[in-house]
Motif scaffolding. Structure first.
Motif, PDB file in Angstrom:
ATOM      1  N   ASP A   1       0.486  -0.788   0.067  1.00 27.66           N
ATOM      2  CA  ASP A   1       0.268  -0.152  -0.312  1.00 27.66           C
ATOM      3  C   ASP A   1       1.269   1.213  -0.103  1.00 27.66           C
ATOM      4  OD1 ASP A   1      -2.146  -1.958  -0.022  1.00 27.66           O
ATOM      5  OD2 ASP A   1      -2.064  -1.884   2.571  1.00 27.66           O
ATOM      6  N   VAL A   2       0.594   1.696  -0.871  1.00 26.19           N
ATOM      7  CA  VAL A   2       1.346   3.191  -0.884  1.00 26.19           C
ATOM      8  C   VAL A   2       0.802   4.808   0.182  1.00 26.19           C
ATOM      9  CG1 VAL A   2       1.927   5.425  -2.037  1.00 26.19           C
ATOM     10  CG2 VAL A   2       1.745   3.018  -3.144  1.00 26.19           C
ATOM     11  N   SER A   3       1.890   4.846   1.203  1.00 28.17           N
ATOM     12  CA  SER A   3       1.214   6.070   2.046  1.00 28.17           C
ATOM     13  C   SER A   3       2.729   6.906   2.213  1.00 28.17           C
ATOM     14  CB  SER A   3       2.019   4.989   3.608  1.00 28.17           C
ATOM     15  OG  SER A   3       0.583   4.227   4.156  1.00 28.17           O
ATOM     16  N   TRP A   4       1.441   7.751   1.849  1.00 29.69           N
ATOM     17  CA  TRP A   4       2.333   9.700   1.905  1.00 29.69           C
ATOM     18  C   TRP A   4       2.100  10.346   3.460  1.00 29.69           C
ATOM     19  CZ3 TRP A   4       5.641  10.052  -1.813  1.00 29.69           C
ATOM     20  CH2 TRP A   4       5.905   9.278  -2.975  1.00 29.69           C
ATOM     21  N   TYR A   5       3.271  11.033   4.034  1.00 32.42           N
ATOM     22  CA  TYR A   5       3.575  11.555   4.881  1.00 32.42           C
ATOM     23  C   TYR A   5       3.907  12.808   4.382  1.00 32.42           C
ATOM     24  CZ  TYR A   5       2.349   6.645   6.956  1.00 32.42           C
ATOM     25  OH  TYR A   5       2.001   5.565   7.033  1.00 32.42           O
ATOM     26  N   THR A   6       3.347  14.046   5.451  1.00 33.94           N
ATOM     27  CA  THR A   6       4.267  15.429   5.607  1.00 33.94           C
ATOM     28  C   THR A   6       5.450  14.894   6.230  1.00 33.94           C
ATOM     29  OG1 THR A   6       3.277  16.089   7.385  1.00 33.94           O
ATOM     30  CG2 THR A   6       1.935  16.491   4.643  1.00 33.94           C
ATOM     31  N   GLU A   7       5.209  14.481   7.514  1.00 38.26           N
ATOM     32  CA  GLU A   7       6.749  13.508   7.634  1.00 38.26           C
ATOM     33  C   GLU A   7       6.720  12.454   8.428  1.00 38.26           C
ATOM     34  OE1 GLU A   7       7.296  16.872  10.766  1.00 38.26           O
ATOM     35  OE2 GLU A   7       7.089  18.635   9.716  1.00 38.26           O
ATOM     36  N   SER A   8       7.567  11.811   8.296  1.00 35.25           N
ATOM     37  CA  SER A   8       7.632   9.911   8.312  1.00 35.25           C
ATOM     38  C   SER A   8       8.740  10.360   9.686  1.00 35.25           C
ATOM     39  CB  SER A   8       7.528   9.486   7.632  1.00 35.25           C
ATOM     40  OG  SER A   8       8.527   9.087   6.515  1.00 35.25           O
ATOM     41  N   CYS A   9       9.247  11.053   9.561  1.00 28.57           N
ATOM     42  CA  CYS A   9      10.477  10.810  10.643  1.00 28.57           C
ATOM     43  C   CYS A   9      10.292  11.699  11.905  1.00 28.57           C
ATOM     44  CB  CYS A   9      11.771  10.862  10.037  1.00 28.57           C
ATOM     45  SG  CYS A   9      12.353   9.251   8.669  1.00 28.57           S
ATOM     46  N   ASN A  10      11.469  11.409  12.707  1.00 26.92           N
ATOM     47  CA  ASN A  10      11.186  12.778  14.224  1.00 26.92           C
ATOM     48  C   ASN A  10      11.964  14.007  12.899  1.00 26.92           C
ATOM     49  OD1 ASN A  10      10.104  11.345  16.334  1.00 26.92           O
ATOM     50  ND2 ASN A  10      11.848   9.761  16.135  1.00 26.92           N
ATOM     51  N   PRO A  11      11.108  15.439  13.131  1.00 27.54           N
ATOM     52  CA  PRO A  11      11.731  16.310  12.321  1.00 27.54           C
ATOM     53  C   PRO A  11      12.878  16.907  13.001  1.00 27.54           C
ATOM     54  CG  PRO A  11       9.549  16.948  13.324  1.00 27.54           C
ATOM     55  CD  PRO A  11      10.174  15.442  13.862  1.00 27.54           C
ATOM     56  N   ILE A  12      13.611  16.495  13.977  1.00 31.13           N
ATOM     57  CA  ILE A  12      14.353  16.986  15.059  1.00 31.13           C
ATOM     58  C   ILE A  12      15.852  16.497  14.141  1.00 31.13           C
ATOM     59  CG2 ILE A  12      12.536  17.871  16.540  1.00 31.13           C
ATOM     60  CD1 ILE A  12      13.582  15.121  18.487  1.00 31.13           C
ATOM     61  N   GLY A  13      16.893  16.913  14.874  1.00 32.56           N
ATOM     62  CA  GLY A  13      18.267  16.657  15.128  1.00 32.56           C
ATOM     63  C   GLY A  13      18.731  15.947  15.768  1.00 32.56           C
ATOM     64  N   PRO A  14      19.025  15.459  16.810  1.00 31.39           N
ATOM     65  CA  PRO A  14      20.292  14.601  17.634  1.00 31.39           C
ATOM     66  C   PRO A  14      20.688  15.999  18.713  1.00 31.39           C
ATOM     67  CG  PRO A  14      21.708  14.184  15.753  1.00 31.39           C
ATOM     68  CD  PRO A  14      21.038  15.378  15.203  1.00 31.39           C
ATOM     69  N   LEU A  15      19.999  15.149  19.725  1.00 29.32           N
ATOM     70  CA  LEU A  15      20.838  16.092  21.052  1.00 29.32           C
ATOM     71  C   LEU A  15      21.644  16.577  21.453  1.00 29.32           C
ATOM     72  CD1 LEU A  15      19.832  18.039  22.834  1.00 29.32           C
ATOM     73  CD2 LEU A  15      19.361  16.181  24.142  1.00 29.32           C
ATOM     74  N   PRO A  16      22.403  17.279  21.069  1.00 27.26           N
ATOM     75  CA  PRO A  16      23.819  17.844  21.418  1.00 27.26           C
ATOM     76  C   PRO A  16      23.792  17.001  23.656  1.00 27.26           C
ATOM     77  CG  PRO A  16      23.692  19.174  20.666  1.00 27.26           C
ATOM     78  CD  PRO A  16      21.953  18.555  21.179  1.00 27.26           C
ATOM     79  N   MET A  17      25.339  16.945  23.640  1.00 33.90           N
ATOM     80  CA  MET A  17      25.254  15.986  24.326  1.00 33.90           C
ATOM     81  C   MET A  17      24.353  17.398  26.559  1.00 33.90           C
ATOM     82  SD  MET A  17      27.256  13.080  25.425  1.00 33.90           S
ATOM     83  CE  MET A  17      29.292  13.785  25.382  1.00 33.90           C
ATOM     84  N   THR A  18      24.560  17.226  27.107  1.00 34.99           N
ATOM     85  CA  THR A  18      23.906  18.092  27.703  1.00 34.99           C
ATOM     86  C   THR A  18      23.752  17.064  29.341  1.00 34.99           C
ATOM     87  OG1 THR A  18      21.825  19.429  28.357  1.00 34.99           O
ATOM     88  CG2 THR A  18      21.467  17.135  27.744  1.00 34.99           C
TER      89      THR A  18
END
Length: 124
Positions: free
Chosen positions: A33-50
């Motif tokens: 099945d074809v599925s379309w998403y506007t965002e299918s991944c997390n739209p955030i980058g990696p979090l630097p160490m904190t």
């Protein structure tokens, strides 16, 4: 994913080469099945160490499950967070310790469903 001469190394990409989060768009699921998403991944980058627990918990709360796991990328970015060669990528104050830092250990926690079922699309 890394491509080119450094694809199988942990060589840093150079100063100020921060990797931005990117949107990913749908695909064909396991049933065809074809599925379309506007965002299918997390739209955030990696979090630097904190050491800021609230910042870390807020980041974790912002993650979402979308049915695709690129676990190999998570493991790679986890390593880049703790590898001292990547200190030029991260903001000041989140530099990884050197390998020989006394009283320290290099470890990462990977949060996943365990299904590494996404790969790099070289056709784009």
């Amino acid at each position: 994913e890394r491509v080119g001469d450094e694809q199988f190394t942990d060589e840093d990409p150079g100063p100020f080469q921060w990797i931005e989060a990117a949107e990913a768009y749908g695909s064909v699921n396991w049933r065809g099945d074809v599925s379309w998403y506007t965002e299918s991944c997390n739209p955030i980058g990696p979090l630097p160490m904190t050491s800021n627990r609230d910042k870390l918990f807020d980041y974790i709360d912002g993650l979402n499950a979308s049915g695709g796991t690129a676990g190999h990328l998570g493991i790679a970015w986890g390593w880049y967070l703790i590898a001292p060669d990547w200190d030029v990528v991260w903001p000041a104050g989140s530099d990884p310790y050197p390998y020989d830092e006394p009283d320290s250990a290099k470890a990462m926690i990977i949060m996943t469903d365990g299904e590494f079922n996404q790969e790099y699309d070289t056709s784009n």
